[in-house]
Enzyme design. Structure first.
Site, PDB file in Angstrom:
ATOM      1  N   CYS A 134      33.768  39.046  33.336  1.00 42.22           N
ATOM      2  CA  CYS A 134      32.726  38.312  34.067  1.00 42.22           C
ATOM      3  C   CYS A 134      32.805  38.597  35.558  1.00 42.22           C
ATOM      4  CB  CYS A 134      32.899  36.813  33.803  1.00 42.22           C
ATOM      5  SG  CYS A 134      31.762  35.805  34.745  1.00 42.22           S
ATOM      6  N   CYS A 137      32.212  35.512  37.789  1.00 41.95           N
ATOM      7  CA  CYS A 137      33.354  34.590  37.895  1.00 41.95           C
ATOM      8  C   CYS A 137      34.437  35.158  38.806  1.00 41.95           C
ATOM      9  CB  CYS A 137      34.012  34.356  36.532  1.00 41.95           C
ATOM     10  SG  CYS A 137      32.868  34.150  35.187  1.00 41.95           S
ATOM     11  N   ASP A 138      34.702  36.453  38.674  1.00 46.99           N
ATOM     12  CA  ASP A 138      35.915  37.003  39.284  1.00 46.99           C
ATOM     13  C   ASP A 138      35.671  38.001  40.405  1.00 46.99           C
ATOM     14  OD1 ASP A 138      37.355  35.529  37.416  1.00 46.99           O
ATOM     15  OD2 ASP A 138      37.239  37.120  35.920  1.00 46.99           O
TER      16      ASP A 138
END
Ligand code: NAP
Length: 307
Positions: A134, A137-138
């Site tokens: 992701c 997200c990261d």
């Protein structure tokens, strides 16, 4: 044991749209969220092809609006995960979550799909330590760093382009010499100086001691192996359906996708399916929303016919 009229498993676009429609039919649906409220779209940075949003919108923005709309008409969204289902002899169908047991007259399964893994050494151990599924997200953690993206589909390019906001270089490693991704994304990737491609290559190992340090790749045409140094490995090689709970109880295809008929009904009357749990083909937010709507209308009619 809590008795419900309608339970919806999953809170992505399909589940929440099914909730909106069953709520408006006065069925007071209970949505059981699953481990990620909003599903996969809630970790998607930019959605440019959902109708009605000419300037695009983020996944979280869209999902929040659908949830709000569903709740306005009486949907209850429960943050919990279904751990067991028993569809035999139903309705009522029996479900267990971590916190509670339920019986329900009608069920809509919209539990979606999850990112597929490569299955190579190092991948599992280094998740959260440089291996990610992701970018939204990261990506932030890779500011000023080097990353590789695995895959040649829309996800790989879209997420790879998102990563260029942070990373200094994004190398896309694809197993063929032709991308599966659509034209718009291909053009955007080609025009981005930070993006480059490594063709005809597969990752054989993710290397690193405590954190990602590189990948070992093999050229599938020449057989030549090489090592690339990198800080992050973002994997976008497709998905598998979250259908484990229903094995042996509902008809599935060879890949585990639920089989639903034109009315979105599964092999058990009263159990409907919508979204990526039964759709390996379209997998768009717009198609999931449509399937959620159809499943809800079908369930409402099915319940009415029984009463
Ligand atoms: P996908 O289209 O199935 O692409 C998966 C990619 O991973 C393919 O390029 C495939 O290679 C590669 N791959 C599969 N297994 C692999 C392995 N073991 N090792 C190395 N590479 C492997 O998946 P996706 O990109 O997640 O897209 C899924 C669906 O969502 C599609 O319908 C897509 O259009 C849609 N989507 C749309 C958008 C958008 O419209 N903006 C954004 C994201 C996703 P091959 O090409 O050789 O098969």
């Amino acid at each position: 044991m809590t008795k419900e009229k309608v339970i919806i498993i999953g809170s992505g676009p399909a589940g929440l749209t099914a909730a909106l429609y069953t709520a408006r039919a006065d069925l007071r649906p209970l949505v059981i969220s699953g481990n990620q409220l909003g599903g996969q779209i809630s970790i998607t940075s930019e959605v440019e092809n959902y109708p009605g949003f000419p300037d695009g919108a983020t996944g979280p923005e869209l999902i929040e609006k659908i949830q709000k709309q569903a709740e306005k008409f009486g949907t209850r969204v429960l943050i919990d995960e279904v751990t067991e289902v028993d569809l035999r002899g139903g309705p009522p169908f029996r479900l267990k979550t971590h916190a509670e047991s339920y019986e329900t007259e009608g069920l809509i399964i919209a539990s979606g799909s999850s990112p597929r893994r490569l299955g190579v050494p190092g991948e599992e151990q280094l998740i959260g330590r440089g291996v990610s599924f992701c970018a939204t997200c990261d990506g932030f953690f890779f500011r000023g760093k080097d990353v590789v993206v695995i895959g040649g589909g829309d996800s790989a390019l879209e997420e790879g382009l998102f990563l260029t906001k942070f990373a200094t270089r994004v190398r896309v490693i694809h197993r063929r010499d032709e991308l599966r991704a659509g034209e718009t994304l291909k053009k955007r990737a080609a025009a981005n100086d930070k993006v480059s491609f490594i063709w005809d290559s597969v990752v054989e190992e993710v290397r690193g001691n405590g954190k990602v340090e590189g990948v070992r790749i093999k050229n599938v045409k020449t057989g030549a192996a090489s090592e690339l140094q990198t800080d992050g490995v973002f994997i976008f090689v497709g998905h598998y359906p979250n259908s484990e709970l229903f094995k042996g109880q509902l008809t599935m295809d060879d890949h585990g996708y639920l089989i639903a008929d034109r009315l979105m009904m599964t092999s058990v009357p009263g159990v409907f399916a919508a979204g990526e749990i039964q759709d390996p083909v379209f997998r768009q937010m717009a198609s999931s929303v449509g399937q959620g709507c159809a499943a809800a209308i079908s369930l409402e009619r099915w319940l009415a016919a029984r009463e």
